[in-house]
Design a protein around this motif. Sequence first.
Motif, PDB file in Angstrom:
ATOM      1  N   THR A  13     -15.523  15.015  -0.222  1.00 37.96           N
ATOM      2  CA  THR A  13     -15.164  15.818  -1.386  1.00 37.96           C
ATOM      3  C   THR A  13     -15.638  15.182  -2.686  1.00 37.96           C
ATOM      4  OG1 THR A  13     -13.002  14.757  -1.471  1.00 37.96           O
ATOM      5  CG2 THR A  13     -13.139  16.858  -0.288  1.00 37.96           C
ATOM      6  N   VAL A  14     -15.842  13.859  -2.678  1.00 38.45           N
ATOM      7  CA  VAL A  14     -16.256  13.143  -3.887  1.00 38.45           C
ATOM      8  C   VAL A  14     -17.664  12.567  -3.757  1.00 38.45           C
ATOM      9  CG1 VAL A  14     -15.694  11.204  -5.413  1.00 38.45           C
ATOM     10  CG2 VAL A  14     -13.867  12.574  -4.424  1.00 38.45           C
ATOM     11  N   THR A  33     -25.505   6.662  -1.483  1.00 39.65           N
ATOM     12  CA  THR A  33     -24.351   7.539  -1.658  1.00 39.65           C
ATOM     13  C   THR A  33     -24.658   8.454  -2.832  1.00 39.65           C
ATOM     14  OG1 THR A  33     -22.855   5.837  -0.832  1.00 39.65           O
ATOM     15  CG2 THR A  33     -21.875   7.629  -2.086  1.00 39.65           C
ATOM     16  N   VAL A  34     -24.564   9.752  -2.580  1.00 37.99           N
ATOM     17  CA  VAL A  34     -24.858  10.759  -3.603  1.00 37.99           C
ATOM     18  C   VAL A  34     -23.532  11.307  -4.121  1.00 37.99           C
ATOM     19  CG1 VAL A  34     -25.926  13.016  -4.025  1.00 37.99           C
ATOM     20  CG2 VAL A  34     -27.030  11.373  -2.480  1.00 37.99           C
ATOM     21  N   PRO A  35     -23.320  11.324  -5.437  1.00 42.01           N
ATOM     22  CA  PRO A  35     -22.084  11.923  -5.962  1.00 42.01           C
ATOM     23  C   PRO A  35     -22.029  13.411  -5.612  1.00 42.01           C
ATOM     24  CG  PRO A  35     -23.261  10.717  -7.685  1.00 42.01           C
ATOM     25  CD  PRO A  35     -24.165  10.797  -6.493  1.00 42.01           C
ATOM     26  N   ARG A  36     -20.875  13.860  -5.180  1.00 49.28           N
ATOM     27  CA  ARG A  36     -20.710  15.285  -4.855  1.00 49.28           C
ATOM     28  C   ARG A  36     -20.577  16.041  -6.160  1.00 49.28           C
ATOM     29  NH1 ARG A  36     -18.465  18.314  -0.305  1.00 49.28           N
ATOM     30  NH2 ARG A  36     -19.158  20.431  -0.755  1.00 49.28           N
ATOM     31  N   PRO A  49     -27.744  22.817  -7.127  1.00 45.28           N
ATOM     32  CA  PRO A  49     -26.820  21.791  -7.621  1.00 45.28           C
ATOM     33  C   PRO A  49     -27.403  20.384  -7.452  1.00 45.28           C
ATOM     34  CG  PRO A  49     -25.659  23.398  -6.287  1.00 45.28           C
ATOM     35  CD  PRO A  49     -27.137  23.675  -6.130  1.00 45.28           C
ATOM     36  N   PRO A  50     -27.023  19.463  -8.328  1.00 46.41           N
ATOM     37  CA  PRO A  50     -27.608  18.113  -8.309  1.00 46.41           C
ATOM     38  C   PRO A  50     -27.477  17.383  -6.968  1.00 46.41           C
ATOM     39  CG  PRO A  50     -26.358  18.446 -10.320  1.00 46.41           C
ATOM     40  CD  PRO A  50     -26.114  19.643  -9.459  1.00 46.41           C
ATOM     41  N   ASP A  51     -26.345  17.543  -6.262  1.00 46.87           N
ATOM     42  CA  ASP A  51     -26.195  16.829  -4.990  1.00 46.87           C
ATOM     43  C   ASP A  51     -27.189  17.352  -3.951  1.00 46.87           C
ATOM     44  OD1 ASP A  51     -24.815  19.270  -4.721  1.00 46.87           O
ATOM     45  OD2 ASP A  51     -22.927  18.337  -4.112  1.00 46.87           O
ATOM     46  N   LEU A  52     -27.350  18.661  -3.875  1.00 47.96           N
ATOM     47  CA  LEU A  52     -28.318  19.239  -2.935  1.00 47.96           C
ATOM     48  C   LEU A  52     -29.748  18.876  -3.340  1.00 47.96           C
ATOM     49  CD1 LEU A  52     -26.786  22.776  -2.334  1.00 47.96           C
ATOM     50  CD2 LEU A  52     -26.877  20.884  -0.705  1.00 47.96           C
ATOM     51  N   ALA A  53     -30.012  18.872  -4.636  1.00 46.67           N
ATOM     52  CA  ALA A  53     -31.350  18.520  -5.121  1.00 46.67           C
ATOM     53  C   ALA A  53     -31.699  17.076  -4.755  1.00 46.67           C
ATOM     54  CB  ALA A  53     -31.441  18.726  -6.634  1.00 46.67           C
ATOM     55  N   THR A  83     -13.798  20.821   7.674  1.00 48.69           N
ATOM     56  CA  THR A  83     -14.791  21.421   8.563  1.00 48.69           C
ATOM     57  C   THR A  83     -15.485  22.574   7.853  1.00 48.69           C
ATOM     58  OG1 THR A  83     -13.348  20.913  10.439  1.00 48.69           O
ATOM     59  CG2 THR A  83     -15.161  22.436  10.848  1.00 48.69           C
ATOM     60  N   ASP A  84     -14.681  23.446   7.257  1.00 48.50           N
ATOM     61  CA  ASP A  84     -15.237  24.596   6.542  1.00 48.50           C
ATOM     62  C   ASP A  84     -16.139  24.152   5.394  1.00 48.50           C
ATOM     63  OD1 ASP A  84     -13.808  26.186   8.294  1.00 48.50           O
ATOM     64  OD2 ASP A  84     -12.142  26.500   6.895  1.00 48.50           O
ATOM     65  N   ASP A  85     -15.732  23.096   4.677  1.00 45.96           N
ATOM     66  CA  ASP A  85     -16.533  22.571   3.575  1.00 45.96           C
ATOM     67  C   ASP A  85     -17.884  22.059   4.092  1.00 45.96           C
ATOM     68  OD1 ASP A  85     -17.057  21.756   0.860  1.00 45.96           O
ATOM     69  OD2 ASP A  85     -16.522  19.705   1.447  1.00 45.96           O
ATOM     70  N   ALA A  86     -17.867  21.316   5.198  1.00 46.38           N
ATOM     71  CA  ALA A  86     -19.111  20.775   5.757  1.00 46.38           C
ATOM     72  C   ALA A  86     -20.033  21.888   6.240  1.00 46.38           C
ATOM     73  CB  ALA A  86     -18.803  19.808   6.898  1.00 46.38           C
TER      74      ALA A  86
END
Length: 164
Positions: A13-14, A33-36, A49-53, A83-86
């Motif tokens: 989550t973080v 480690t990438v910030p969420r 979004p920056p995390d996906l980028a 699970t749903d978040d992932a």
Amino acid sequence: MRSGVRVGIDVGTVRIGVARSDFHGMLATPVETVPRDRGAASPGAASVPPDLARIAAIVTELDAVEVVVGLPLALSGRHTASTDDAVTFAGSLAVTVPVPVRLVDERLSTVSAQAALRTAGRSTRTQRPVVDQVAATIILQHALDTERATGKPAGAPVEPTGRP
């Protein structure tokens, strides 16, 4: 065993832990480690979004052939909010990266990562920045070992869903 670098992801989550394999798919190692960041992309960006980028950039830099995302099921095998978040994150990632994305059962990967870091002498406070990377490494190593044992890719393929 298929050749090519794979990228492992532990979605939190973080923070998001990222690991990679060697070209031959033998060994997984931590990357970063990438910030969420679920926020909107920066102005002028392609609405990613920056995390996906950042993860997409890592996949490109490593010339990866696949991304493995940990699927945090409850011990009973049931789905949870995590699970749903992932699953949602993996679907967005599948839209963002140019390679297949797979979901792999990751039960107890974070617990195993914390235990490994404790054994290595890291306190809980000093573990925080790297525990997600270690969890991603454990997830990816499990996927590599499974493929080597069965001859089939571990987990289930993710269909691209929605927008990143």
